[in-house]
Motif scaffolding. Structure first.
Motif, PDB file in Angstrom:
ATOM      1  N   TYR A  41       0.756  -1.174  -0.133  1.00  0.00           N
ATOM      2  CA  TYR A  41       0.139   0.065   0.099  1.00  0.00           C
ATOM      3  C   TYR A  41       0.730   1.229   0.102  1.00  0.00           C
ATOM      4  CZ  TYR A  41      -3.835  -3.080   1.549  1.00  0.00           C
ATOM      5  OH  TYR A  41      -4.853  -3.961   1.677  1.00  0.00           O
TER       6      TYR A  41
ATOM      7  N   TYR B 201       0.478   5.540   0.791  1.00  0.00           N
ATOM      8  CA  TYR B 201      -0.022   6.593   1.101  1.00  0.00           C
ATOM      9  C   TYR B 201       0.763   7.791   1.026  1.00  0.00           C
ATOM     10  CZ  TYR B 201      -4.022   4.187   3.446  1.00  0.00           C
ATOM     11  OH  TYR B 201      -5.213   3.415   3.343  1.00  0.00           O
TER      12      TYR B 201
ATOM     13  N   GLN C 110       1.409  11.965   2.438  1.00  0.00           N
ATOM     14  CA  GLN C 110       0.776  13.027   3.708  1.00  0.00           C
ATOM     15  C   GLN C 110       1.446  14.340   3.223  1.00  0.00           C
ATOM     16  OE1 GLN C 110       1.841  12.367   7.707  1.00  0.00           O
ATOM     17  NE2 GLN C 110       0.319  13.358   8.466  1.00  0.00           N
TER      18      GLN C 110
ATOM     19  N   SER D 190       1.018  18.680   7.404  1.00  0.00           N
ATOM     20  CA  SER D 190      -0.077  19.092   8.119  1.00  0.00           C
ATOM     21  C   SER D 190      -1.237  18.616   7.842  1.00  0.00           C
ATOM     22  CB  SER D 190      -0.054  20.645   8.441  1.00  0.00           C
ATOM     23  OG  SER D 190       1.064  21.163   9.119  1.00  0.00           O
ATOM     24  N   GLN D 191      -1.682  17.806   6.904  1.00  0.00           N
ATOM     25  CA  GLN D 191      -2.912  17.127   6.529  1.00  0.00           C
ATOM     26  C   GLN D 191      -3.016  15.430   6.856  1.00  0.00           C
ATOM     27  OE1 GLN D 191      -3.786  17.836   2.496  1.00  0.00           O
ATOM     28  NE2 GLN D 191      -3.073  19.820   2.400  1.00  0.00           N
ATOM     29  N   GLY D 192      -4.062  15.248   6.843  1.00  0.00           N
ATOM     30  CA  GLY D 192      -4.076  13.728   7.110  1.00  0.00           C
ATOM     31  C   GLY D 192      -3.564  12.767   5.838  1.00  0.00           C
ATOM     32  N   PRO D 193      -3.049  11.573   6.271  1.00  0.00           N
ATOM     33  CA  PRO D 193      -2.532  10.999   5.054  1.00  0.00           C
ATOM     34  C   PRO D 193      -3.769  10.540   4.039  1.00  0.00           C
ATOM     35  CG  PRO D 193      -1.798   9.945   7.073  1.00  0.00           C
ATOM     36  CD  PRO D 193      -2.812  11.160   7.349  1.00  0.00           C
TER      37      PRO D 193
ATOM     38  N   TYR E  74      -4.607   7.703   0.899  1.00  0.00           N
ATOM     39  CA  TYR E  74      -4.533   6.899   0.278  1.00  0.00           C
ATOM     40  C   TYR E  74      -4.091   7.053  -1.306  1.00  0.00           C
ATOM     41  CZ  TYR E  74      -5.522   2.481  -2.664  1.00  0.00           C
ATOM     42  OH  TYR E  74      -5.844   1.609  -3.508  1.00  0.00           O
TER      43      TYR E  74
ATOM     44  N   TYR F 162       4.658   7.061   2.021  1.00  0.00           N
ATOM     45  CA  TYR F 162       4.575   5.914   3.105  1.00  0.00           C
ATOM     46  C   TYR F 162       4.187   4.749   2.235  1.00  0.00           C
ATOM     47  CZ  TYR F 162       4.011   9.535   6.811  1.00  0.00           C
ATOM     48  OH  TYR F 162       4.272  10.366   7.628  1.00  0.00           O
TER      49      TYR F 162
ATOM     50  N   ASN G 187      -6.762  -3.740   9.549  1.00  0.00           N
ATOM     51  CA  ASN G 187      -6.048  -2.542   9.379  1.00  0.00           C
ATOM     52  C   ASN G 187      -5.578  -2.232  10.669  1.00  0.00           C
ATOM     53  OD1 ASN G 187      -8.087  -1.154  11.056  1.00  0.00           O
ATOM     54  ND2 ASN G 187      -8.949   0.007   9.178  1.00  0.00           N
ATOM     55  N   ARG G 188      -5.503  -3.197  11.531  1.00  0.00           N
ATOM     56  CA  ARG G 188      -4.663  -2.928  12.769  1.00  0.00           C
ATOM     57  C   ARG G 188      -3.200  -2.977  12.851  1.00  0.00           C
ATOM     58  NH1 ARG G 188      -6.672  -7.520  16.556  1.00  0.00           N
ATOM     59  NH2 ARG G 188      -6.578  -8.512  14.497  1.00  0.00           N
TER      60      ARG G 188
ATOM     61  N   LEU H 189      -1.182  -2.074  10.155  1.00  0.00           N
ATOM     62  CA  LEU H 189      -0.485  -0.841   9.232  1.00  0.00           C
ATOM     63  C   LEU H 189       0.599  -0.362  10.104  1.00  0.00           C
ATOM     64  CD1 LEU H 189      -3.658   0.856   7.334  1.00  0.00           C
ATOM     65  CD2 LEU H 189      -2.166  -0.645   6.863  1.00  0.00           C
TER      66      LEU H 189
ATOM     67  N   TRP I 182       3.469   2.419  10.183  1.00  0.00           N
ATOM     68  CA  TRP I 182       3.616   3.548   9.526  1.00  0.00           C
ATOM     69  C   TRP I 182       5.303   3.984   9.811  1.00  0.00           C
ATOM     70  CZ3 TRP I 182      -0.157   6.049   6.401  1.00  0.00           C
ATOM     71  CH2 TRP I 182      -1.405   5.570   6.470  1.00  0.00           C
ATOM     72  N   GLY I 183       5.999   3.806   8.966  1.00  0.00           N
ATOM     73  CA  GLY I 183       7.390   4.188   9.262  1.00  0.00           C
ATOM     74  C   GLY I 183       7.368   5.816   9.126  1.00  0.00           C
ATOM     75  N   LEU I 184       8.429   6.066   8.522  1.00  0.00           N
ATOM     76  CA  LEU I 184       8.906   7.758   8.491  1.00  0.00           C
ATOM     77  C   LEU I 184       8.742   7.838   6.987  1.00  0.00           C
ATOM     78  CD1 LEU I 184      11.700   8.286  11.011  1.00  0.00           C
ATOM     79  CD2 LEU I 184       9.310   8.652  11.156  1.00  0.00           C
TER      80      LEU I 184
END
Lengths: 111, 114
Positions: free
Chosen positions: A34, A36, A38, A41-44, A46, A87, A96-97, A99, A101-103
């Protein structure tokens, strides 16, 4: 879940293709890739996902190697608005538990 | 469609105060989740829900409560705010099944605890 490795940062000229790599050498057979992004300052948001075939949508293309150990997200004609953190996440499709998320990769599109 | 709506966008609390971050989605998604994002770290899952009446803990649940009485709403409660809870909070929703990992995120709530 398989871990992913992404470059910390990349640059791209406006109008050129941006190719963002992701390594996931421990991916298992039922795990998807997957992507994504970002924007500051906004939400990620898809972008795209795939299992083993290459995928394309209105935002990007996803190229997965035949051995599935790496993939590349392609933004065909990058614009300044594509400047964001990208990402790459590898996980099973249904829950989706898991996921992780690295940097990500910070992509700067330059004029 | 509004997507995922979070309120408030900004909040400043004093240590020990309680508050609720609101999250609502209008896409009839089964799954909803709360994440926090801190500088130098990836998003971390706080709590999630796979449907109305069903919630579970994520990676960093301590100090937070959730409930899901309707499909649309998934509020996050801070019981007694601590400076370590200063963060940006994101709510997300997704369909169940094969679409569970195609998340739609809200715009975020920036919380500062003094």
């Amino acid at each position: 879940d398989a871990k992913t490795t992404q470059p910390t940062s990349m640059d791209c000229a406006e109008g050129r293709a941006a190719n963002l790599p992701c390594n996931h050498s421990t991916i298992s057979g039922n795990e998807y890739v997957y992507w994504y992004r970002q924007i500051h300052s906004q939400g990620p948001q898809y972008i795209i996902h795939g299992l083993k075939n290459n995928e394309t949508n209105e935002m990007a293309s996803l190229i997965i190697t035949e051995d599935r150990k790496s993939s590349t997200l392609i933004l065909p004609h990058a614009t300044l608005r594509d400047t964001a953190v990208y990402y790459c996440i590898v996980t099973n499709a249904g829950n989706n538990r898991k996921l992780i998320w690295g940097l990500g990769t910070s992509l700067a599109v330059n004029p | 469609n509004a997507g995922v709506t979070q309120t408030p966008k900004f909040q400043v609390l004093k240590t020990g105060q309680s508050m609720t971050l609101q999250c609502a989605q209008d896409m009839n998604h089964e799954y909803m989740s709360w994440y926090r994002q801190d500088p130098g770290m990836g998003l971390r899952l706080i709590h999630y829900s796979v449907g109305a009446g069903i919630t579970d803990q994520g990676e960093v649940p301590n100090g937070y409560n959730v409930s899901r009485s309707t499909t649309e709403d998934f509020p996050l409660r801070l019981l007694s705010a601590a400076p370590s809870q200063t963060s940006v909070y994101f709510c997300a929703s997704s369909p169940g099944g094969a679409g569970a990992n195609v998340l739609t995120f809200g715009a975020g709530s920036r919380l500062t605890v003094l």
